[in-house]
Design a protein around this motif. Structure first.
Motif, PDB file in Angstrom:
ATOM      1  N   PRO A 164     132.938-117.753  47.719  1.00  0.00           N
ATOM      2  CA  PRO A 164     133.876-116.705  47.284  1.00  0.00           C
ATOM      3  C   PRO A 164     133.258-115.307  47.172  1.00  0.00           C
ATOM      4  N   PRO A 165     131.980-115.175  46.777  1.00  0.00           N
ATOM      5  CA  PRO A 165     131.427-113.815  46.674  1.00  0.00           C
ATOM      6  C   PRO A 165     131.437-113.044  47.994  1.00  0.00           C
ATOM      7  N   ILE A 166     131.572-113.797  49.125  1.00  0.00           N
ATOM      8  CA  ILE A 166     131.565-113.103  50.417  1.00  0.00           C
ATOM      9  C   ILE A 166     132.795-112.209  50.566  1.00  0.00           C
ATOM     10  N   ALA A 167     133.762-112.427  49.689  1.00  0.00           N
ATOM     11  CA  ALA A 167     134.954-111.577  49.722  1.00  0.00           C
ATOM     12  C   ALA A 167     134.600-110.121  49.478  1.00  0.00           C
ATOM     13  N   ALA A 168     133.427-109.890  48.841  1.00  0.00           N
ATOM     14  CA  ALA A 168     133.019-108.513  48.563  1.00  0.00           C
ATOM     15  C   ALA A 168     132.762-107.716  49.836  1.00  0.00           C
ATOM     16  N   ILE A 169     132.349-108.403  50.910  1.00  0.00           N
ATOM     17  CA  ILE A 169     132.051-107.651  52.136  1.00  0.00           C
ATOM     18  C   ILE A 169     133.239-107.606  53.096  1.00  0.00           C
ATOM     19  N   ILE A 170     134.296-108.379  52.773  1.00  0.00           N
ATOM     20  CA  ILE A 170     135.467-108.383  53.654  1.00  0.00           C
ATOM     21  C   ILE A 170     136.048-106.972  53.820  1.00  0.00           C
ATOM     22  N   PRO A 171     136.202-106.199  52.702  1.00  0.00           N
ATOM     23  CA  PRO A 171     136.704-104.823  52.892  1.00  0.00           C
ATOM     24  C   PRO A 171     135.815-103.990  53.810  1.00  0.00           C
ATOM     25  N   PHE A 172     134.491-104.178  53.679  1.00  0.00           N
ATOM     26  CA  PHE A 172     133.584-103.406  54.539  1.00  0.00           C
ATOM     27  C   PHE A 172     133.718-103.837  56.004  1.00  0.00           C
ATOM     28  N   LEU A 173     133.835-105.164  56.193  1.00  0.00           N
ATOM     29  CA  LEU A 173     134.049-105.650  57.557  1.00  0.00           C
ATOM     30  C   LEU A 173     135.382-105.141  58.109  1.00  0.00           C
ATOM     31  N   GLY A 174     136.413-105.138  57.243  1.00  0.00           N
ATOM     32  CA  GLY A 174     137.713-104.625  57.661  1.00  0.00           C
ATOM     33  C   GLY A 174     137.636-103.156  58.037  1.00  0.00           C
ATOM     34  N   LEU A 175     136.907-102.364  57.213  1.00  0.00           N
ATOM     35  CA  LEU A 175     136.753-100.943  57.514  1.00  0.00           C
ATOM     36  C   LEU A 175     135.995-100.738  58.818  1.00  0.00           C
ATOM     37  N   ALA A 176     134.911-101.517  58.987  1.00  0.00           N
ATOM     38  CA  ALA A 176     134.134-101.416  60.229  1.00  0.00           C
ATOM     39  C   ALA A 176     134.996-101.793  61.427  1.00  0.00           C
ATOM     40  N   GLY A 177     135.765-102.887  61.265  1.00  0.00           N
ATOM     41  CA  GLY A 177     136.645-103.300  62.358  1.00  0.00           C
ATOM     42  C   GLY A 177     137.681-102.247  62.684  1.00  0.00           C
ATOM     43  N   TYR A 178     138.224-101.606  61.633  1.00  0.00           N
ATOM     44  CA  TYR A 178     139.225-100.559  61.861  1.00  0.00           C
ATOM     45  C   TYR A 178     138.621 -99.386  62.628  1.00  0.00           C
ATOM     46  N   LEU A 179     137.437 -98.959  62.214  1.00  0.00           N
ATOM     47  CA  LEU A 179     136.790 -97.817  62.878  1.00  0.00           C
ATOM     48  C   LEU A 179     136.433 -98.165  64.330  1.00  0.00           C
TER      49      LEU A 179
END
Length: 1450
Positions: free
Chosen positions: A1022-1037
């Motif tokens: 579950p702690p990996i959820a912390a990087i999901i927003p960063f991965l999402g932002l990277a994916g968006y960019l």
């Protein structure tokens, strides 16, 4: 601090429990990490040095980068000496190879100095060898340095070793820097970035950064794309390819495939290196996962801490290498495919230039170029997956055996059965594929033909008939594709459920073996070790099973291309491409042919098309230099065949033929013009010379036409010259022949279609005693029906039934009593008048106002090119319909949910404490039920997609585009390139039928799968959820940067293919003219230029796609590394079961991302085609939005026509071509239209049929406004006989009564059809063609050109007109291309069959309208004169009298 271990003197490689149990032995490091790379470098470096010694300096001297490299490499040598000295004198432990490895390191450093200097000064890019070696050396030295620290070596050794390692890293950095700005020559600085970038930049696609930056900030243009490198654009390769192809034994199997392997074998094999590396990293993942699960389960052992760190590094390295090797392999295949495409298209075009004229098939050629080439590229792009899958599946099965024992046979058997079934199904693909391709070819051919004859279709009122015909062809094509898709359902089922099937049979077999033998239990180690191995079996197998039909379709297309390349070719005569009149502009007008110019001679020659029945027999002909020879004969006598034979388009069966040594200027009866400006058509492949150009325009009476055009000679003429009148097309073709300055001119009836005055002026200025050709000393052979010019010929030839029946001068034939005027009974045989002074000096050569090319205003940036067009996605989904879209998404979600449940059930089964017999059986039953439900859900989902979703999409999108085409304004069709329209109905529709739908299902299903995988990953840690927003932002960019550029490059790829397709079609349509003029070489160069332009976006599209694949796979590597790091850090809290599921799911994450990116790219490419379809479907319709009323049932009952002050143009705001026309035509009145070419005759007729835009006024027919009537009703009520005959596919019966689907037409009986054909004297010929027992009405007219001559085709159209029901008859120069006898027959029929009807006829021969009620003389879009012919002809100075006298004086 650790000391020396007992195992350090052994090879190891592991150190054992010493030094934390996580290190290599010193001997292993000295041998493998030091000696081996140094030895390889010492072997390779001299080879590279030998290559560099032969080159000259390319880099400016005195650069800072060169100085830094030299200084650093010198320091590197010094540090190598120090390390060698210290290892020699060290008193602590050293292995037997320590000094030797240091010595080789010193030798390597010396080579590095020399190689670095030469690479810097004599190579345009950083050294790939040095970069790779220094990277490997840096990693190895870092490992050795760590070992030295752990072994507590003295600082006197560790410090120099540390400095040496740092220098290695710094030197690696320097060797990786770009040196483009330091290069000497401008040529080197302008090279493609891929040619000047280093190893890391190339493998990581850094050279695309500039393109992404520009694509993000602005709308890209073709000039913004950098050229492909010299290796990809090599012309030498295509030449070698053609040489190898020609030398192949065509009777052997697959000669084209053997040519490909021989010429491009190296390029095909190079991607195998990274592919093997990719297999290696993938195969190691089950071991890493098993080790990770074991590490988590052994959470109470503190001695395994270092193993956790090692696993983090191992996972990071594994997924990173996997990402780089995958993109490397894909880019290697992209380079192969690009080279292959260049060779294939060049070879196809080369064959096109040599194809026999009877084998010319525009529809087949379009399918070949647009469809087959693309299918071949798609198939070969993934060809390595076959052998790679065999290798990886074999190793994976071994891993399964190690985990499950004998149960590994179950997935092996399942795999073999599934593969065998798919291959068996694949064999059924070929015949169904061929049926589909044949249906596609038939549809594209028909559309191409219809677009070229759209004016005739509209005038005949056949728009709805043609629409229904083309719709039926499309439905037949989709039906053929559906038969193929039924097979595809089973292949997709096996491939996409392969993991479920193998999982089912594997664990059922394992459970049965366990129950029967009381064997090992089903725990996490067994589950995830075997599950990861099953992933290795099924993932590549899924792709290969799906590739089977693709590859089979690819080889079927390759076979079609091979058959085309092996087709019959002409034995071309060695025509020169040069001009015989010299290149001096001052001499070009009056330059004379050399006395040594060879004559054209025929001696008892017999010609035929291949070995068929002779068309010309016993032809003896001698064309004297500088002479005018005229060729006469009735329709079908062989005049056109004679001229074609003289340019080498038929086969010489017997006799002698001495062709000219230089190119021949040839004017074919069916005029061929390119879709470009008038000037470009006339100049063609020659240099522009204004003086000569003005002379040609004046001679061909084009000066006034150009002055009346808004853009002058820069006016685009449209596809097949659709915006020009027939006479204008003839004169432009004649002007092209004159401008080419060839020593011999062969002219086939170019005077046809001209009004009498223009005809006489053209003859005088071009062919007359003082004409341009006489002055230039050109040898001329003119085939014509204009026998009234016969007395001006030096020699006359009369043909009949393919034989010369008369031959001699005019006086000789007169002396023999030959009456040439029988061949043209409209001529008067009055006193001969050889004086042309009234015409010849009417105008002097003046300067045409030549148009000046204006710079194109690009206008506002098209934001949609960067940001995409969501409307196209909704347009696509709306074509499917709400019901089927809802079913699609619902079934897809249910299928994915069942797959996830199957995954979770395996985890719960392995976690279950109930491992007794009954518990195992219960778990097994539930697992079998879940899996079967999963497979059945997928079957329903894929069946619905293939049999309902896909066909609806195909039919709906094609229907929208076809409806738009058939109902578009005539001006839109005129202004649109035929190649562009053909491209829309061939390549764009192929994208819709194939790529769009498959990419759509891949993107949607795999996105759902990725979401499911991320859900399992979150459940595991579950702690990996912390990087999901960063991965999402990277994916968006990333997607924002990527999509803005990729969309534009994708559109440029489609746009760059259109000129290539257009050039191909134009070349094929005008192949006879091109060969006759000797333009093959020039057109070959044009094709090369168009091909090079299309290769740039084609290749960059691959590169951009592979860049995104690399970036996303590196993101997956980061995600997996972070997941493993969290698991190591939270070792005591992590659920080993969920972690195993997460890691197994992540194995496919990179693969799924690759497929998603590939499919997303294809989806966007396909959506670009949908965008084009959507935009085309929105073009204005010729029917305005005002409600139309139905005309009275018997309308028009009288046939009156009233044009009330109409002003009309071809476009909304275009120049008026009719000005304030006011005309009343009474019922039954016979009206003749005449005037010089371009005066507005055809425009007036076009206005009656609603082909023009009325700016003012209205047209009334029987007092009903034409604007209030549907155009389809209007056209169906007017009997039309267009200038160009139009035929539909089908029988004689169908072509005589093509309006069977129209509700308001009476049925025509066979007796009526026979009577009409007998009236036009065609019944006998068609009955003979039909053969015994068949009716002439059942004869197929699919190949009407070979069955009927030009005149006979026009007679057939007259028979169709006789059968039409209407009170108004319109003839648009219908007799312009027929001989006098045929014209007389047609005139007789017109006066009998249409005696009680209103006739509006554009007159070709004025004598034919002298008995009409009234004559209208047009001039510059105005009615210049109107009145009874007998009155007008008596008025002194009237235009009509001048036209009549001009014709009578011929």
């Amino acid at each position: 601090m650790s000391r020396v271990c007992e195992t350090d003197a052994s090879f190891g490689p592991g150190i054992g429990s010493c030094r934390g149990g996580f290190d290599f032995t010193l001997l292993f490091e000295d041998s493998i990490l030091s000696l081996l790379p140094q030895a390889i470098f010492l072997f390779l470096a001299p080879i590279r040095l030998a290559t560099l010694r032969r080159r000259r300096d390319k880099v400016a001297k005195g650069s800072h980068l060169g100085f830094l490299k030299l200084t650093t490499s010198a320091c590197y040598v010094v540090s190598s000496v120090a390390v060698l000295a210290l290892w020699s004198e060290v008193e602590t432990f050293k292995t037997r190879l320590s000094v030797a490895s240091a010595a080789l390191g010193f030798l390597g450093s010396l080579l590095i100095v020399i190689l670095s200097r030469l690479e810097h000064t004599r190579a345009v890019r950083p050294s790939h060898l040095l970069q790779f070696f220094l990277l490997v050396l840096l990693l190895c030295e870092a490992v050795r340095l760590r070992t030295l620290f752990l072994m507590d070596y003295p600082p006197s050794l560790v410090t120099p070793a540390s400095i040496h390692t740092c220098l290695t890293g710094f030197l690696l950095l320097l060797e990786s820097l770009d040196k483009r700005e330091l290069l000497y020559s401008e040529h080197d600085r302008s090279l493609s970035p891929e040619e000047t970038i280093g190893l890391f930049g190339k493998r990581l696609f850094w050279y695309l950064n500039g393109l992404f930056r520009e694509g993000y900030h602005k709308v890209l243009k073709p000039k913004d794309l950098f050229d492909v490198d010299a290796d990809l654009a090599s012309e030498e390769r295509t030449v070698v390819f053609q040489k190898v192809w020609k030398s192949q034994d065509k009777s052997a199997n697959a000669p084209l495939l053997r040519t490909i392997l021989k010429v491009l074998g190296k390029d095909l094999c190079l991607p195998m290196i990274p592919r093997l590396l990719q297999i290696g990293t993938t195969i190691s993942q089950p071991y890493l996962i098993t080790a990770m699960i074991h590490f988590i389960q052994d959470r109470n052992n503190p001695d395994t801490k270092n193993i956790g760190f090692g696993l983090i590094g191992a996972f990071a390295l594994n997924y990173s290498i996997l990402a780089i090797s995958s993109s490397w392999s894909n880019q290697g295949m992209a380079r192969f495919v690009t080279k292959f495409r260049g060779c294939l298209i060049t070879s196809i075009y080369e064959q096109t230039l040599q194809v026999t004229s009877k084998d010319v098939n525009l529809g087949s050629a379009t399918v070949l170029m647009n469809v087959d080439v693309e299918k071949v590229m798609i198939g070969f792009q993934r060809i390595h997956e076959i052998w790679a899958t065999v290798v990886s599946v074999s190793i994976a099965l071994f891993i399964l055996y190690s985990h499950l024992g004998g149960a590994f046979l179950a997935p092996l058997i399942a795999t073999l059965v599934a593969t065998g079934l798919c291959m068996w199904i694949g064999k059924l693909f070929k015949p169904r594929q061929l049926q589909w391709v044949a249906a596609t070819q038939k549809r594209v051919t028909s559309i191409t033909y219809v677009v070229g004859c759209m004016k005739g279709v509209r005038m005949l009122g056949l728009s709805e008939t043609v629409l229904q015909m083309l719709t039926k062809l499309r439905e037949a094509e989709v039906t053929a594709s559906t038969q193929l898709r039924k097979l595809l359902v089973w292949i997709l089922l096996f491939s996409n459920t392969m993991f479920q099937i193998t999982t089912l049979v594997t664990y059922v077999s394992f459970a049965i073996i366990t129950i029967l033998s009381d064997g090992s239990s089903f725990d996490y180690n067994v589950l995830y070790g075997s599950l990861s191995a099953l992933k290795l079996v099924t993932s590549p197998l899924m792709m290969v099973l799906q590739l089977i039909p693709t590859i089979q379709a690819s080889f079927a297309s390759l076979e079609r291309i091979q058959l085309f390349l092996m087709g019959a070719t002409l034995e071309l005569h060695p025509h020169g491409d040069g001009s015989f009149m010299g290149n001096n502009p001052e001499d070009c007008e009056l330059a004379s042919v050399s006395p040594s110019t060879p004559q054209m001679r025929l001696s008892h020659a017999t010609f035929a098309v291949e070995d068929e029945k002779p068309l010309l027999s016993d032809i003896t002909l001698d064309l004297p230099p500088k002479s005018l020879t005229m060729l006469f004969g009735k329709v079908g006598s062989g005049k056109s065949v004679m001229l074609r034979s003289l340019v080498g388009e038929t086969k010489l069966l017997s006799g002698g033929f001495h062709p000219p040594s230089a190119g021949v200027a040839f004017c074919e009866q069916s005029v061929w013009l390119r879709n470009t400006t008038i000037r470009d058509n006339i100049i063609s492949e020659d240099e522009f010379n204004e003086g000569w150009y003005q002379s040609v325009l004046w001679s061909c009476i084009l000066t006034q036409d150009l002055q009346e055009m808004k853009k002058g000679d820069l006016t685009p003429i449209g596809s097949q010259g659709i915006s020009l009148s027939g006479g204008q097309k003839n004169r432009i073709a004649l002007a092209r022949a004159l401008y080419s300055r060839r020593p011999i001119l062969l002219c086939d009836d170019m005077l046809a279609g001209l009004d009498s005055r223009t005809e006489k002026m053209v003859f005088v200025r071009v062919f007359g005693p003082n004409g341009l050709l006489r002055k230039a000393g050109v040898t001329v052979l003119l085939a014509t029906h204009a026998t009234y010019f016969a007395r001006h010929a030096d020699k006359i030839i009369v043909l009949s039934d393919g034989r010369i029946v008369e031959d001699g001068t005019y006086s000789e034939l007169v002396a023999k009593g030959v009456n040439l005027y029988k061949l043209d009974d409209t001529s008067t045989a009055g006193p001969e008048d050889d004086s042309f002074e009234d015409i010849d000096h009417e105008n002097s050569i003046g300067n045409t106002v030549l148009a000046v090319e204006q710079p194109v205003d690009d206008g506002e940036d098209d934001e949609a090119r960067r940001s995409g067009d969501r409307k196209s996605l909704w347009f696509f989904l709306s074509a499917v319909g709400r019901l089927h879209c809802s079913l699609y998404f619902g079934l897809m979600a249910a299928s994915q949910l069942a797959t996830t449940i199957q995954f979770l059930w395996l985890k719960w089964w392995a976690q279950s404490d109930n491992s007794d017999r009954s518990g195992t059986i219960r778990n097994l039953y539930l697992f079998v039920i879940i899996t079967i439900v999963n497979i059945l859900l997928f079957l329903v989902f894929i069946g619905h997609f293939a049999l309902y979703f896909m066909p609806r999409t195909s039919l709906a999108l094609h229907a929208k585009q076809l409806n738009a085409l058939m109902r578009a304004r005539f001006s839109n069709i005129v202004s649109t390139d035929i190649g562009n329209i053909t491209n829309r109905f061939s390549q764009d529709i192929v994208l819709v039928d194939n790529q769009l739908q498959f990419s759509w299902i891949n993107v949607t299903t795999l996105l759902l799968s990725v979401i499911s995988t991320l859900g399992i990953v979150l459940a595991a840690t579950p702690p990996i959820a912390a990087i999901i927003p960063f991965l999402g932002l990277a994916g968006y960019l990333i997607q924002r940067v990527y999509l803005r550029t990729s969309r534009q490059v994708r559109l440029m790829d489609l746009e760059a293919k259109a000129p290539l397709c257009t050039h191909f079609l134009e070349s094929l349509a005008g192949i006879v003219t091109i060969r006759a003029f000797g333009w093959s070489s020039a057109y070959r160069k044009k094709n090369k230029r168009h091909l090079d332009d299309s290769q740039v976006p084609f290749y960059l599209l691959f590169a951009i796609q592979n860049w995104l694949g690399l970036v996303l796979e590196l993101m997956v590597a980061g995600l997996v590394t972070f997941l493993v790091a969290l698991a190591v850090g939270l070792r005591s809290k992590v659920d080993a079961g969920f972690l195993g599921l997460a890691l197994v799911s992540a194995m496919d994450l990179g693969f799924e991302f690759r497929i998603i990116i590939q499919s997303w790219t294809e989806l966007e490419t396909s959506l670009s085609a949908v965008t084009r379809i959507r935009q085309f479907s929105q073009i204005p319709s010729e029917e305005n939005s005002i409600a139309k009323s139905d005309p009275p049932g018997n309308w028009p009952s009288r046939g009156s026509v009233h044009l009330k002050s109409i002003t009309a143009s071809y476009t909304d705001n275009g120049k008026a071509v009719l000005n304030n026309i006011d005309l009343v035509i009474k019922p039954g009145e016979k009206i003749g239209l005449c005037g010089r070419t371009g005066s507005g005759k055809s425009s007036l007729v076009a206005a009656l049929f609603g082909l023009l835009h009325l700016q003012e006024g209205q047209i009334l027919i029987d007092d009903v406004s034409a604007a209030d009537i549907l155009l389809s009703d209007l056209r169906s009520k007017i009997i039309s006989l267009p200038q160009e005959p139009f035929f539909l596919r089908g029988t004689v019966r169908h072509n005589l009564d093509p309006w069977v689907s129209e509700a308001k037409r009476a049925t025509i009986s066979d007796a009526q059809m026979r009577n009409a054909l007998e009236q036009v004297q065609l019944w006998g010929k068609l009955s003979t063609t039909a053969g015994a027992g068949l009716s002439a009405l059942d004869v197929s007219l699919d190949d009407v050109d070979s069955l009927l001559s030009q005149g006979e085709r026009q007679l057939f159209c007259l028979a169709r007109a006789i059968l039409m029901d209407g009170k108004i008859v319109v003839l648009d120069e219908a007799t312009s291309s027929v001989d006098a006898q045929t014209d007389a027959l047609m005139q007789s029929i017109l006066r009998t069959a249409f005696a009680d009807r209103t006739i509006i006829a554009i007159a070709h021969r004025l004598d034919t309208i002298l008995d009409f009620d009234r004559i209208i003389v047009m001039d510059a879009g105005n009615i210049a004169e109107i009145g009874e012919p007998s009155v007008l002809v008596e008025i002194e100075g009237s235009l009509f009298r001048g036209l009549v006298e001009s014709q009578r004086n011929k």
